[in-house]
Design an enzyme around this catalytic site. Sequence first.
Site, short mmCIF file in Angstrom:
data_model
loop_
_atom_site.label_atom_id
_atom_site.label_comp_id
_atom_site.label_asym_id
_atom_site.label_seq_id
_atom_site.Cartn_x
_atom_site.Cartn_y
_atom_site.Cartn_z
N SER A 141 0.85 -1.19 0.00
CA SER A 141 0.00 0.00 0.00
C SER A 141 0.88 1.24 0.00
O SER A 141 2.07 1.16 0.33
CB SER A 141 -0.89 0.00 1.25
OG SER A 141 -1.53 1.24 1.45
N TYR A 154 -2.73 -0.59 10.67
CA TYR A 154 -2.72 -0.87 9.23
C TYR A 154 -1.39 -0.47 8.61
O TYR A 154 -0.81 -1.22 7.81
CB TYR A 154 -3.88 -0.11 8.57
CG TYR A 154 -3.97 -0.30 7.07
CD1 TYR A 154 -4.51 -1.46 6.53
CD2 TYR A 154 -3.53 0.69 6.20
CE1 TYR A 154 -4.62 -1.63 5.16
CE2 TYR A 154 -3.63 0.53 4.83
CZ TYR A 154 -4.17 -0.63 4.31
OH TYR A 154 -4.26 -0.79 2.95
#
Length: 260
Positions: A141, A154
């Site tokens: 990501s 995250y």
Amino acid sequence: MRLENKVAIVTGGGNGIGAAICSAYAKEGARIVVADIDQVAADQVAQSIQEAGGTATPVKLDVTSQGSAEQMAAMVLEQYGQIDVLVNNAGARIIKGLMQHSLEDWDKMLRVNLTGPFICAQAVLPGMIRRGGGNIINLASIASFMGRPNRCAYVAAKSGVLGLTRAMAMDLSGKNIRVNSIAPGMIASPFNQSFAEASDTGPAWAEENLMGRWGQPDDITGAAVFLASEESGFVNGSEIKIEGGWLGARSRSGEIPLWD
């Protein structure tokens, strides 16, 4: 066809980026295993591929369960006799302030986003090694490269995906198994749907990258096909950022590129 005669497993293949990768791989001749914790979604994607003339099998998979991953790998080997590609796409995200994150939240983010790829890789590697090679593609990501607000667990997990990718590539050297990652940015998938559709974040965030738009799941598929194919035969332990230039270049308030 660039992936003809290959068998590819895509975790989280039931929607968004995962579904787009499943479709793209099928169009390139791969036989697809649509693995998702949502059985209905997996069934729908597999049916769509079959109706288009491809080969696809849906399977329910909990990436946080070693037993579930091992059962999935055994099923694929029994049905197809080989595993050539694993795309670790399944993911989850919790958005809370640092002090609002519970230990349960922390554990879930690491278990799904980091331990999941590890578990699934371990499950398929014996079959890949027996076959003489393969490809593992981990979905990282933009959060792998920078701090993001209200996403501490995250960000930690997705940062770890880059380290896991490099370590796995090292450990598998000599096995003809390459391990790489794709780092998406603002992709208007179900994962980011609320932001993409919101009146405040939708248009504003689209203006923040060099392309001036939100990415779409299909924007990821070119890199996914490339990394699964022989065209990327000298790419290993690397990452491909697909984020419209958001990480690579940024202007300050009032700065605009001067052309004339």
